[in-house]
Design an enzyme around this catalytic site. Structure first.
Site, PDB file in Angstrom:
ATOM      1  N   CYS A  56      -7.571  14.026  62.515  1.00 16.73           N
ATOM      2  CA  CYS A  56      -8.450  12.577  62.710  1.00 16.73           C
ATOM      3  C   CYS A  56      -7.527  11.938  62.984  1.00 16.73           C
ATOM      4  CB  CYS A  56      -9.569  12.290  61.562  1.00 16.73           C
ATOM      5  SG  CYS A  56      -9.866  11.242  61.232  1.00 16.73           S
ATOM      6  N   ASP A  61      -7.050   8.740  61.709  1.00 15.88           N
ATOM      7  CA  ASP A  61      -7.157   8.094  60.446  1.00 15.88           C
ATOM      8  C   ASP A  61      -6.199   7.461  60.275  1.00 15.88           C
ATOM      9  OD1 ASP A  61      -6.913   7.217  57.637  1.00 15.88           O
ATOM     10  OD2 ASP A  61      -9.223   7.736  57.482  1.00 15.88           O
ATOM     11  N   ARG A  73      -4.065   7.491  57.459  1.00 10.68           N
ATOM     12  CA  ARG A  73      -3.639   7.449  56.182  1.00 10.68           C
ATOM     13  C   ARG A  73      -2.972   8.384  56.578  1.00 10.68           C
ATOM     14  NH1 ARG A  73      -8.896   6.066  53.113  1.00 10.68           N
ATOM     15  NH2 ARG A  73      -9.559   6.903  54.669  1.00 10.68           N
ATOM     16  N   HIS A  97     -10.228  15.574  56.402  1.00 19.05           N
ATOM     17  CA  HIS A  97      -9.743  14.164  55.781  1.00 19.05           C
ATOM     18  C   HIS A  97     -11.022  14.300  54.392  1.00 19.05           C
ATOM     19  CE1 HIS A  97     -10.411  10.349  56.565  1.00 19.05           C
ATOM     20  NE2 HIS A  97     -10.122  11.396  57.703  1.00 19.05           N
ATOM     21  N   CYS A 117     -13.503  10.863  54.929  1.00 14.89           N
ATOM     22  CA  CYS A 117     -13.376  10.850  56.767  1.00 14.89           C
ATOM     23  C   CYS A 117     -15.071   9.552  56.887  1.00 14.89           C
ATOM     24  CB  CYS A 117     -12.956  11.604  57.281  1.00 14.89           C
ATOM     25  SG  CYS A 117     -13.369  11.457  58.864  1.00 14.89           S
TER      26      CYS A 117
HETATM   27 CO    CO Z   1     -11.304  10.362  59.425  1.00 15.91          CO
END
Ligand code: CO
Length: 209
Positions: free
Chosen positions: A41, A43, A45, A97, A100
């Protein structure tokens, strides 16, 4: 994040690398030979290399919203083709994750405009597993399970790619489904039974020799 600092950080990073290995960049510039293709992803993090402890040159990486493998996405399909056929990676990892944002958005009844077609792939995963998901009363648990089922579905989408099917037959390429628990940092192997699913998938998606 102060972007001016980025260039200072970069200088420090170069010094650090050269202090431990003076030939570091000379070696890197010779080319890449990664063993793993990681599809995760976007993302901020979930930093692929950091959470795996991987060094530059070890992992070929593709990230998009909710780690999707959509067969008309020229980007992800090119990444798969290049890494499987040309780099000859031995492993493909789909890494989702918990918590998400993409998966969360797909669970909500909301018009997100241009994002609708992208998120629809996740809604489709919900539809395939509607009975199981609707039976989970706790909303967080249902959300976590959809994250896992989405990873599983994207692994199956990888198995539908012709070059992947050939590499599995010819050199035992492996496909893995992982999830990162944002709350603990833990990387979890979902241990998806790819062999069993491959046989089922080949009934319909067999693209020949
Ligand atoms: Co995500």
């Amino acid at each position: 994040m102060d972007l001016n600092k980025v260039f200072e950080n970069n200088k420090k990073w170069i010094e650090n690398k050269l202090s431990t290995s003076p030939e570091y960049f000379k070696e890197l510039s010779k080319g890449q030979n990664p063993d793993v293709l990681y599809i995760g992803c976007s993302d901020s993090r979930v930093t692929a290399e950091e959470l795996m402890g991987a060094r530059p040159g070890e992992v070929f990486i593709h990230r998009n919203i909710a780690n999707l493998v959509n067969n008309i996405d020229l980007n992800v399909m090119s990444v798969i083709e290049y890494s499987v056929v040309h780099l000859e990676v031995q492993h493909i990892v789909i890494c989702g994750h918990y918590f998400c944002g993409g998966v969360k958005a797909a669970m909500e009844a909301k018009d997100l405009g241009f994002l609708n077609p992208w998120l629809r792939s996740i809604r489709d995963v919900f539809r395939y597993h509607k009975a199981e998901l609707n039976a989970i009363e706790d909303e967080d648990e249902r959300y976590k399970r959809l994250v896992e089922l989405n990873v599983q579905e994207q692994c199956f989408n990888v198995l539908k790619v012709a070059s992947v099917q050939k590499a599995i037959k010819r050199r035992d390429l492996k496909v893995h489904g992982w999830v990162v628990d944002i709350h603990s940092g833990e990387l979890i192997d979902l241990k998806i039974d790819m062999g069993g699913k491959l046989a089922e998938i080949m009934e319909i998606y067999d693209l020949g020799k």
